[in-house]
Structures are given as C-alpha cells and as structure tokens.
Design a protein around this motif. Structure first.
Motif, PDB file in Angstrom:
ATOM      1  N   SER A 151       0.951  -1.267  -0.058  1.00 25.35           N
ATOM      2  CA  SER A 151      -0.067  -0.058   0.049  1.00 25.35           C
ATOM      3  C   SER A 151       0.879   1.376   0.014  1.00 25.35           C
ATOM      4  N   TYR A 154       1.880   2.079  -3.328  1.00 29.40           N
ATOM      5  CA  TYR A 154       0.797   2.764  -4.325  1.00 29.40           C
ATOM      6  C   TYR A 154       0.729   4.029  -4.013  1.00 29.40           C
ATOM      7  N   TRP A 155       0.650   4.586  -2.636  1.00 26.07           N
ATOM      8  CA  TRP A 155       0.399   5.904  -2.416  1.00 26.07           C
ATOM      9  C   TRP A 155       1.452   6.614  -2.440  1.00 26.07           C
ATOM     10  N   LEU A 159       0.639   7.597  -6.532  1.00 24.95           N
ATOM     11  CA  LEU A 159      -0.074   8.908  -6.369  1.00 24.95           C
ATOM     12  C   LEU A 159       1.107  10.251  -5.753  1.00 24.95           C
ATOM     13  N   VAL A 218      -2.541   5.617 -13.550  1.00 28.33           N
ATOM     14  CA  VAL A 218      -3.419   4.638 -12.867  1.00 28.33           C
ATOM     15  C   VAL A 218      -3.471   3.344 -13.830  1.00 28.33           C
ATOM     16  N   TRP A 223      -3.947  -0.407 -12.197  1.00 35.73           N
ATOM     17  CA  TRP A 223      -4.738  -0.258 -11.016  1.00 35.73           C
ATOM     18  C   TRP A 223      -6.310   0.153 -11.098  1.00 35.73           C
ATOM     19  N   ASP A 247      -7.480   1.893  -4.062  1.00 36.47           N
ATOM     20  CA  ASP A 247      -6.100   1.267  -3.614  1.00 36.47           C
ATOM     21  C   ASP A 247      -6.078  -0.057  -3.535  1.00 36.47           C
ATOM     22  N   ILE A 253     -10.583   6.730  -3.338  1.00 38.88           N
ATOM     23  CA  ILE A 253      -9.686   8.049  -3.604  1.00 38.88           C
ATOM     24  C   ILE A 253     -10.403   8.805  -4.751  1.00 38.88           C
TER      25      ILE A 253
END
Length: 298
Positions: A151, A154-155, A159, A218, A223, A247, A253
């Motif tokens: 995770s 990912y963030w 992002l 993305v 994703w 996510d 999100i």
C-alpha cells in the motif's frame, strides 16, 4: 506534489440529527455548506444508492486550508455496517474533550493525553487533549491495510505522497502531500480489509490539468479506476471534474480539479440553517415509527 491538497473524508450517516450534534457540539466544528440532491451522484459520492440524499461539509474552517468531513445522508437508510477500513481521525482540541465531558458523551482513554470518542455510526475520533491550534486541528486519517509495504508503494510511488514516518512497532506509515496538511496514516491490520457498507472515501485536489495524467498513470499501472474522469454538477454552484480510484484494499480515492473545487467549496453562511431546515422537513423517522417499521440497514 505540493500543489495537491488533502480535502476531506466521506462518512455515511444514518442519524443526521445526532451526527450534527456530535460534530457541532462535541467536536466544535462548523457547518460549512449543505446541499440536497434528488438522485444519486454520478461518481457514487453517496455510495451505491440512486435515491434522494444530502451532503453536509463540516470542519474547523474553510475548505481552502482545513481538512473537513463530508457527511452523506441517504434518505431511508438508517444504519450502515462498519468494517475494518476506517480506523480513526485524529485531531487536537482540549475544547472537544471538555465539550464531550460536559455533554456526557462517552470518552475512553487511548494513550497518554488522548481520548477516543465515537460519532453516531461508530466512527472513531481520537482527541488529543491539547489546546486547539490556530491552524487546522485535524492531524491525520488512519486507514487499515492488508499489506503495508504494498500500500505504501501505491500511495507514494503512484500517487506521489511523501513518506513522513514509519513505525515498525505499530505497523504504520504516515504520508502526506505537504507538511502543514492533514496526513494519511496506513496501519497494517494483518488481514483482509473489510469495508462493510459504511465504507468512505478520501478526497484530494490537484490542478485540473493533472486529472487526465493521474487517470492515465493509474490505467498504465493496471490499478482500479472506479469512475473515469467525469464532470459533477451542483445546482447553483461550480461544476467540478473528478476521477475516482481504488487502492490495493479498495479504499476509494477522489481527485478533484482544484480550481473549480475552490469555487464550489466556498463557505455558505446559510449552511447551518439549510441543514436544520432539511432535518426538520425530514419526517422519515416519524413515518417509520407510525407504521411500526424500521429504516433500512445497508
């Protein structure tokens, strides 16, 4: 990514009057704006419901520089099932602690100088018993994840969030877009995340030109995109563009174009009145009681 801002977290509420009491009288937040809608949101802002609903924004100050709560109320739905996805929102306010004690709102100790209060519906708020700062008192939102490393990648990598802190003992990672903004804390719960039916959504703004770039990135990385770039209308207010992602644990999100959102999110001085009038006009509780029925549980 300093041009990106943490905006709000979306809570589904089943009891609007009690929820309003908690945010206004316990936390000491203000009603920033209130809006009523006749049909479901194209970006499922109110969840997977297509009927009448309302949105109330509450916080300690204007949405330009405060992280706030978005309270979505679906008429006819009285209860939602909590999962293990939303673990809490932390804010600093000795006044909120004092308010809770005066009102007899249950408080439980959650570590030195911190108390936990539950909003109607069971959402946990961690109250740091220190003087409320002149800046935004909201410090962080904590979400449960099944694989912290996965995770975090990912963030941060996808992002663009900065990692501020890692705590191996607590199995948490603290991320954010800027030092002065509300942070996102990810906590490994060691199991699959159950989103229940009360699942929320965390929202961020970015320059409008970044929205298609975020969507393309993305998509390229395979994703989930829950809602491709779309325009959302609010009667009498600015039209905003959003893209909704998910996510690795399906936390929702929202990225919204900052320029139009600043117009949409201006504080409405009639917010309190609009909410109070809507609650007074909502006779659904009386109708269900009269017919000896209960509102639906989602």
């Amino acid at each position: 990514m300093a041009l990106r801002r943490a905006l709000h977290f979306v809570f589904k509420v089943g009891d609007r009057p009690k929820t309003a009491t908690f945010y206004r009288e316990v936390l000491g937040m203000k009603i920033l704006r209130h809006e009523e809608f006749e049909e479901g949101c194209k970006a499922t802002c109110n969840g997977p419901y297509d009927g009448r609903w309302s949105k109330t924004m509450v916080g300690y100050g204007a949405e330009d520089d405060h992280f706030v709560a978005e309270l979505t109320y679906n008429y006819g739905v009285g209860e939602y099932r909590l999962g293990s996805d939303f673990l809490g929102l932390t804010l600093q306010s000795s006044q909120a602690v004092s308010n809770a004690r005066k009102l007899g709102w249950p408080l439980a100790e959650a570590g030195e100088g911190t108390y936990v209060a539950e909003a109607p519906g069971g959402y946990k708020f961690y109250l740091v018993d220190k003087e409320q700062p002149a800046t935004d008192p909201v410090q962080k939102v904590t979400l449960g994840v099944s694989d912290l490393q996965h995770s975090t990648r990912y963030w941060s990598a996808l992002l663009g969030m900065k990692v501020y802190e890692r705590n191996e003992g607590k199995k948490t990672v603290l991320l954010g877009y800027a030092d002065h903004q509300c942070k996102l804390e990810l906590q490994d719960i060691g199991a699959a995340v159950d989103r229940g039916t009360a699942f929320g959504r965390i929202a961020f703004s970015c320059p409008r030109e970044q929205l298609p770039e975020i969507e393309a990135l993305v998509k390229k990385e395979s994703w989930k995109i829950l809602t491709p770039l779309v325009s959302l209308d609010t009667p009498g207010k600015a039209t905003v563009e959003v893209v909704i992602l998910a996510d690795p644990d399906d936390h929702e999100i929202c990225f919204v174009g900052d320029e139009a959102f600043r117009e949409l999110s201006k504080v409405d001085p009639n917010g309190d009145t609009l909410l109070d009038n809507a609650m007074a006009a909502d006779k659904s509780d009386e109708w269900f009681a009269k017919h000896k029925k209960q509102k639906a549980s989602a």
